[in-house]
Design an enzyme around this catalytic site. Structure first.
Site, PDB file in Angstrom:
ATOM      1  N   GLU A   1      24.765 -11.934 144.036  1.00 59.02           N
ATOM      2  CA  GLU A   1      24.508 -10.625 144.634  1.00 59.02           C
ATOM      3  C   GLU A   1      23.415  -9.897 143.855  1.00 59.02           C
ATOM      4  OE1 GLU A   1      27.261  -6.834 146.128  1.00 59.02           O
ATOM      5  OE2 GLU A   1      28.086  -8.344 144.772  1.00 59.02           O
TER       6      GLU A   1
ATOM      7  N   LYS B   1      25.267  -5.747 153.417  1.00 55.45           N
ATOM      8  CA  LYS B   1      26.677  -5.807 153.035  1.00 55.45           C
ATOM      9  C   LYS B   1      27.466  -4.833 153.906  1.00 55.45           C
ATOM     10  CE  LYS B   1      29.487  -5.896 148.804  1.00 55.45           C
ATOM     11  NZ  LYS B   1      29.448  -5.719 147.328  1.00 55.45           N
TER      12      LYS B   1
ATOM     13  N   SER C   1      39.254  -6.070 112.829  1.00 57.04           N
ATOM     14  CA  SER C   1      37.947  -6.523 112.356  1.00 57.04           C
ATOM     15  C   SER C   1      37.927  -8.039 112.189  1.00 57.04           C
ATOM     16  CB  SER C   1      37.565  -5.824 111.054  1.00 57.04           C
ATOM     17  OG  SER C   1      38.474  -6.144 110.020  1.00 57.04           O
TER      18      SER C   1
ATOM     19  N   SER D   1      37.577  -5.163 107.264  1.00 55.36           N
ATOM     20  CA  SER D   1      38.592  -4.439 106.507  1.00 55.36           C
ATOM     21  C   SER D   1      39.695  -5.321 105.944  1.00 55.36           C
ATOM     22  CB  SER D   1      39.235  -3.371 107.409  1.00 55.36           C
ATOM     23  OG  SER D   1      40.019  -3.996 108.413  1.00 55.36           O
ATOM     24  N   GLY D   2      39.840  -6.517 106.490  1.00 58.37           N
ATOM     25  CA  GLY D   2      40.979  -7.347 106.099  1.00 58.37           C
ATOM     26  C   GLY D   2      42.155  -7.198 107.042  1.00 58.37           C
ATOM     27  N   GLY D   3      41.966  -6.422 108.126  1.00 60.84           N
ATOM     28  CA  GLY D   3      43.012  -6.247 109.124  1.00 60.84           C
ATOM     29  C   GLY D   3      42.750  -7.078 110.365  1.00 60.84           C
TER      30      GLY D   3
END
Length: 714
Positions: free
Chosen positions: A45, A114, A365, A360-362
């Site tokens: 389209e 359309k 992320s 961050s270590g979480g």
């Protein structure tokens, strides 16, 4: 005996307003279709302009450019000798339409507007176009002078018509029309159309492909025929990823399916079909009897061509394509591939030096970093397959003209930068996890402490006011506590942009980096983030994905990407690490929010997908959560619902500044594109809450009566 026709459809990675690039990809797809022996090629389209031009569709220049590019396609002899179905916007009698333009040998056969426009969720077609809401109606369209010179035609038909060839009839259907109760393919089938084309601009959402493909396959399951579905694929310049899956279906069975996720700019899907199979299928149905009752046939445009040459009838080397199994990805695979392809398109088209991510270590992320790793894996795989465009793009981005990467880590070493921005509130565990993940995926990693920066900013406030804020656990107020957390988060955003601009410079690399955010859809919905903190970035690949799905994705990637370090991220308690850690206290996201991520997922879907306000949400959740395994009282359910709506309302303003995020969920709270709600509303919802309280009281009385009856029986 058999009447064999070879047909092609395609996935194209078109880019909004990239007229010349879009032209080249269209021509390449036509050439590939011809190389495969096809008599018909169908494209996505609005492929001339790119589907996602948005308000650029209001500009008349866009329509002039579209005809200019289309004339170049018509004049190119590589596009001759095949029936070509191309999507572009057209102005007719001062009204703008979303159209299919069907041509053969440089002559336009039909302009088909359309009939039904997509106008919900992410789609705003009624803002730009007018539907051709007159089935089977047609009139003449006067071609622009420049096109007349190319085609030798002054006028062509525009309207809801079908194409007639020597051996079959072909009808066009466009995207949204398939999803309507009176889909045009039904009327076309009753009027003898055997080949249906559907050109689409359909975007990816988790777990949604099966719904789309079921409808596509159903289109010919009842009435027979060949269905050619074409779609855009890639990032068209916005939050959406168009997820391809161009398909060819015969009598309700899949016989060819393109990829949903890949880095290919042009992907052509081809199959050979036997028209006699359609006639046999229809003779077993009642369509023939119903067709006799049709009093208003379609206008047929005589194409004067033969799609199934007589030589095909007796050629033993031409064989019809056989049915295949439909390919679906797991949700975890969709998360790995969709945002990765989206990021790659954004990076190569912006021509930046790479990505920067505060790691961050979480979980959040970590998921973002893993998606970038998936992007690097796709790049290496495409290079190994000899994809010239990907090789050219990676060499352009890295300014290494002869370099071809061999591992994902090599790609990340040049394009991906991460940084752990720790404070005295950070733990050794998160720092260690971030560093190990960066080592495993190969990013250029910087580990730093920003305590001196935080202290300096707080000192400025203390000097100016004579007051020093302290954390709540040391006796401070909630106001002080939030301010001290927010300043850490906002300073990370400032550092992120500083590092994104200068880290390449430290390696003598020109250009800046795109900053990646990592706030998930549940936290955005609840407002559990700081306005203008490190979630404020250039792009957010996980902003439309729930925490629950992200954890499942990381678990999947742990095995499939061979990254065992990811297991530690899943097992760790989600924490912002913005408050001091003591022997008795460690900050927890779910405790801070006052609700679990699982509850947020349910709140989000009820609010957006089921269109529930506070009262309707309470009623639905009471029926769910009053039963095992939850066994909550009406009061408890009411409290949870009220708490959600309160925090949703007071944090709604944050959505106006959210980073553009990959759209993956129907309950995305994205204010800028998808969720158009006010950002200043009464967070108490007084009338709704009064009605909830009345229901709670009535439920409690009723439950007490039942309890008394049960006790008397015992």
């Amino acid at each position: 005996m058999g009447h064999y026709i070879t047909v092609s459809t395609c996935n194209l990675n078109q880019w909004a307003l990239d007229f010349e690039g879009n032209r080249d990809r269209i021509i390449e797809s036509i050439k590939e279709a011809k190389d495969h022996g096809s008599s018909l090629r169908v494209g996505p389209e609005l492929e001339i302009t790119g589907y996602g031009c948005l308000d650029h569709f209001l500009e008349n220049d866009l329509y002039d450019h579209s005809w200019e590019i289309y004339s170049e396609i018509l004049a190119n002899t590589d596009t001759h000798g095949i029936l070509v179905d191309i999507g572009m916007p057209i102005i007719h009698k001062s009204v703008k339409y979303n159209c299919r333009v069907i041509s053969y040998n440089g002559k336009i056969l039909l302009i088909r507007p359309k009939l039904v426009l997509a106008n919900d969720g992410n789609y705003r077609e009624m803002r730009y176009f007018t539907p051709w809401s007159r089935p089977k109606y047609y009139e003449e369209y006067r071609l622009p002078i420049a096109i007349q010179k190319v085609t030798g035609q002054s006028t062509v038909y525009i309207g809801d018509c079908v194409i007639e060839t020597a051996e079959t009839r072909i009808g066009a259907e466009t995207c949204e029309e398939l999803f309507t109760p009176q889909a045009p393919h039904i009327a076309m089938a009753l009027d003898g159309v055997e080949i249906f084309t559907n050109s689409s601009g359909s975007h990816h959402e988790l777990r949604k492909l099966d719904t789309r493909l079921e409808l596509i396959m159903e289109a010919t399951k009842k009435c027979g025929g060949v269905y050619l579905y074409s779609n855009q694929k890639g990032c068209d310049g916005d939050r959406l990823y168009y997820d391809g899956c161009a398909s060819i279906i015969v009598n309700g069975q899949m016989i060819a399916q393109g990829s949903q996720f890949s880095l290919k700019d042009v992907e052509v899907i081809t199959a050979t079909i036997d028209l006699d199979d359609i006639k046999s299928f229809r003779n077993q149905k009642s369509t023939g009897i119903q067709a006799v009752a049709e009093r208003n046939p379609f206008k047929s445009i005589e194409a004067g061509i033969e799609l199934s040459p007589q030589s095909n009838v007796f050629n033993p080397l031409i064989r019809p394509s056989l049915p295949i199994s439909v390919k679906y990805h797991l949700p975890e695979e969709e998360i790995a591939l969709g945002p990765a392809c989206w990021l790659w398109d954004y990076l190569r088209r912006s021509k930046c030096a790479g990505f920067f991510l505060p790691l961050s270590g979480g979980v959040d992320s970590c998921a973002t970093a893993t998606i970038v790793h998936s992007m690097c894996r796709l790049i290496v795989s495409s290079c190994e397959d000899g994809d010239k465009q990907v090789i050219s793009d990676i060499q352009m981005l890295t300014k290494s003209p002869d370099w071809i990467p061999r591992t994902p880590q090599e790609v990340a070493g040049k394009l991906f930068y991460t940084s752990y921005m720790g404070t005295k509130n950070s733990s050794a565990e998160t720092r260690s996890r971030a560093k190990e993940l960066a080592d495993k995926i190969g990013s250029f990693h910087v580990d730093l402490n920003m305590d001196s920066l935080v202290t300096a900013v707080v000192s400025v406030f203390e000097v100016a006011t004579g007051r020093k804020p302290i954390f709540k656990i040391f006796g401070g107020s909630q106001t002080e506590n939030l301010a001290l957390q927010n300043i850490q988060a906002r300073l990370r955003m400032v550092l992120s942009y500083l590092f994104a601009q200068l880290l390449p410079w430290t390696r003598d690399i020109a250009g800046g980096l795109l900053v990646l955010g990592s706030a998930n859809v549940d936290e955005c919905l609840r407002g559990y983030l700081t306005k203008y903190d490190c979630s404020s970035a250039d792009l957010n690949p996980i902003g439309g994905i729930s925490k629950t799905d992200l954890k499942r994705f990381i678990g999947w990637a742990c095995t499939n990407f061979e990254l065992p370090i990811l297991r530690e991220f899943i097992e760790a308690t989600p924490t912002a690490e913005l408050e001091p850690i003591t022997a008795d206290y460690v900050q927890s996201d779910e405790i801070d929010m006052g609700m679990s991520y699982a509850e947020l997922y349910r709140f989000g879907r009820l609010r957006k997908v089921d269109k529930c306000g506070p009262l309707a949400m309470f009623v639905k959740l009471y029926h769910e959560w009053s039963q095992p395994p939850y066994n909550l009282t009406a009061e408890q359910v009411a409290e949870k619902v009220k708490r959600f709506w309160f925090f949703y309302a007071i944090n709604r303003h944050k959505m106006t500044t959210m980073t553009p995020a990959y759209h993956a969920e129907q309950y995305s709270p994205d204010d800028n594109r998808f969720d158009l709600r006010p950002f200043l509303i009464n967070p108490r919802f007084p009338l709704a809450n009064k009605n909830i309280d009345r229901l709670v009281e009535a439920i409690t009385i009723r439950e007490d009566e039942i309890r008394k009856v049960n006790l008397s029986v015992d």
